[in-house]
Design a protein around this motif. Structure first.
Motif, mmCIF file in Angstrom:
data_model
loop_
_atom_site.group_PDB
_atom_site.id
_atom_site.type_symbol
_atom_site.label_atom_id
_atom_site.label_comp_id
_atom_site.label_asym_id
_atom_site.label_seq_id
_atom_site.Cartn_x
_atom_site.Cartn_y
_atom_site.Cartn_z
ATOM 1 N N CYS A 270 -7.161 -9.590 2.069
ATOM 2 C CA CYS A 270 -7.730 -10.940 2.000
ATOM 3 C C CYS A 270 -6.728 -12.020 2.394
ATOM 4 C CB CYS A 270 -8.302 -11.234 0.606
ATOM 5 S SG CYS A 270 -7.049 -11.529 -0.648
ATOM 6 N N CYS B 13 -1.615 -10.021 0.680
ATOM 7 C CA CYS B 13 -2.625 -8.970 0.559
ATOM 8 C C CYS B 13 -3.151 -8.607 1.953
ATOM 9 C CB CYS B 13 -3.747 -9.479 -0.333
ATOM 10 S SG CYS B 13 -5.144 -8.379 -0.374
ATOM 11 N N CYS C 26 -4.262 -7.105 -3.285
ATOM 12 C CA CYS C 26 -4.194 -7.887 -4.519
ATOM 13 C C CYS C 26 -5.246 -7.451 -5.536
ATOM 14 C CB CYS C 26 -4.355 -9.369 -4.196
ATOM 15 S SG CYS C 26 -6.054 -9.840 -3.805
ATOM 16 N N CYS D 46 -8.864 -7.518 -4.567
ATOM 17 C CA CYS D 46 -9.316 -6.554 -3.570
ATOM 18 C C CYS D 46 -9.332 -5.126 -4.112
ATOM 19 C CB CYS D 46 -8.439 -6.633 -2.328
ATOM 20 S SG CYS D 46 -8.589 -8.242 -1.539
HETATM 21 ZN ZN LIG Z 1 -6.720 -9.436 -1.644
#
Ligand SMILES: [Zn+2]
Length: 81
Positions: A7, A4, A27, A30
């Motif tokens: 994050c 991701c 992801c 997020c």
């Molecule tokens: Zn993420």
């Protein structure tokens, strides 16, 4: 393996991607409810809550942890703070 951009979480399965869409490079954690990626501000708030809860540190310490974490992620490298 894809990670991701917002994050750093590894995304191994389609379900790990936002809306299970493997073309998205962020992801499910997020994604905002409408499927777009969260803004820097939104993600920062979420991470702060997460870090305070899971690491049991106070808000001031958490800000440092979160900002250091986000600084190295592709999604936020060029974000103005
Ligand atoms: Zn993420």
């Amino acid at each position: 393996m894809k990670k991701c951009i917002a994050c750093g979480m590894p995304m191994e399965k389609p379900e790990d991607h936002a809306q299970e869409d493997v073309s998205k490079n962020y992801c499910l954690h997020c994604a905002a409810p409408d499927g777009r990626m969260q803004t820097y501000k939104e993600k920062r708030e979420n991470l702060l809550t997460f870090v305070i809860r899971t690491q049991g540190i106070d808000a001031d310490a958490a800000v440092g942890v979160v900002e250091t974490m986000m600084k190295d992620l592709p999604a936020w490298r060029r974000v103005k703070r």
